[in-house]
Design a protein around this motif. Structure first.
Motif, PDB file in Angstrom:
ATOM      1  N   UNK A  36      -1.395 -17.094   0.435  1.00 32.30           N
ATOM      2  CA  UNK A  36      -0.034 -16.642   0.130  1.00 32.30           C
ATOM      3  C   UNK A  36      -0.042 -15.561  -0.952  1.00 32.30           C
ATOM      4  N   UNK A  37      -0.909 -15.699  -1.951  1.00 36.70           N
ATOM      5  CA  UNK A  37      -1.039 -14.676  -2.995  1.00 36.70           C
ATOM      6  C   UNK A  37      -1.538 -13.366  -2.398  1.00 36.70           C
ATOM      7  N   UNK A  38      -2.552 -13.429  -1.543  1.00 29.93           N
ATOM      8  CA  UNK A  38      -3.059 -12.214  -0.897  1.00 29.93           C
ATOM      9  C   UNK A  38      -1.970 -11.533  -0.080  1.00 29.93           C
ATOM     10  N   UNK A  39      -1.196 -12.323   0.676  1.00 27.84           N
ATOM     11  CA  UNK A  39      -0.129 -11.744   1.495  1.00 27.84           C
ATOM     12  C   UNK A  39       0.929 -11.065   0.629  1.00 27.84           C
ATOM     13  N   UNK A  40       1.242 -11.674  -0.510  1.00 27.72           N
ATOM     14  CA  UNK A  40       2.213 -11.082  -1.432  1.00 27.72           C
ATOM     15  C   UNK A  40       1.670  -9.760  -1.982  1.00 27.72           C
ATOM     16  N   UNK A  41       0.381  -9.734  -2.347  1.00 21.96           N
ATOM     17  CA  UNK A  41      -0.225  -8.493  -2.833  1.00 21.96           C
ATOM     18  C   UNK A  41      -0.195  -7.419  -1.755  1.00 21.96           C
ATOM     19  N   UNK A  42      -0.568  -7.783  -0.549  1.00 24.57           N
ATOM     20  CA  UNK A  42      -0.580  -6.815   0.549  1.00 24.57           C
ATOM     21  C   UNK A  42       0.814  -6.261   0.814  1.00 24.57           C
ATOM     22  N   UNK A  63       1.533  -3.676  -1.724  1.00 21.06           N
ATOM     23  CA  UNK A  63       0.779  -2.442  -1.466  1.00 21.06           C
ATOM     24  C   UNK A  63       1.392  -1.649  -0.319  1.00 21.06           C
ATOM     25  N   UNK A  64       1.816  -2.343   0.724  1.00 16.65           N
ATOM     26  CA  UNK A  64       2.421  -1.659   1.870  1.00 16.65           C
ATOM     27  C   UNK A  64       3.718  -0.981   1.453  1.00 16.65           C
ATOM     28  N   UNK A  65       4.538  -1.681   0.676  1.00 18.81           N
ATOM     29  CA  UNK A  65       5.798  -1.103   0.205  1.00 18.81           C
ATOM     30  C   UNK A  65       5.561   0.125  -0.656  1.00 18.81           C
ATOM     31  N   UNK A  66       4.491   0.103  -1.459  1.00 15.88           N
ATOM     32  CA  UNK A  66       4.172   1.226  -2.334  1.00 15.88           C
ATOM     33  C   UNK A  66       3.414   2.327  -1.597  1.00 15.88           C
TER      34      UNK A  66
END
Length: 77
Positions: free
Chosen positions: A35-41, A44-47
Motif C-alpha cells: 500500500x505504501x509503494x502504491x501511494x508513492x507511485x 510520482x504519476x501525478x507529478x
C-alpha cells in the motif's frame, strides 16, 4: 495468547534474541508495504516523474513484489 494470534515472534540466534514476523504479522506487513509503494507511485504519476530504477523492489520477497504488481495492474491482461 497463542502464536496464531500474535504479529511478532521471538527466536534466538545463539544467545541473541530476535524478533520476527509471525505468519499473520507477515501478511499484514506485506499489505502495508505494498500500500505504501502504491501511494508513492500514485504521487510520482501525478507529478509526472517516475524513477528509472527501483532497487527497493530487488530487496523484497517475491510474494511482496507479486502482490504489488497484482494490485498495481489489477486484473488487466
Amino acid at each position: 495468547m497463542d502464536d496464531q494470534e500474535r504479529f511478532l515472534s521471538i527466536g534466538y540466534q545463539g544467545d541473541m534474541p530476535l524478533l520476527y514476523f509471525s505468519d499473520k504479522g507477515w501478511i499484514i506487513q506485506r499489505e502495508q508495504t505494498v500500500d505504501l509503494w502504491l501511494k508513492q507511485w500514485s504521487g510520482w504519476v501525478e507529478e509526472g516523474k517516475l524513477p528509472e530504477d527501483m532497487p527497493y523492489l530487488k530487496n523484497n520477497s517475491r510474494e511482496t513484489v507479486l502482490l504489488f504488481l497484482k494490485k498495481n495492474c489489477g486484473d488487466r491482461q
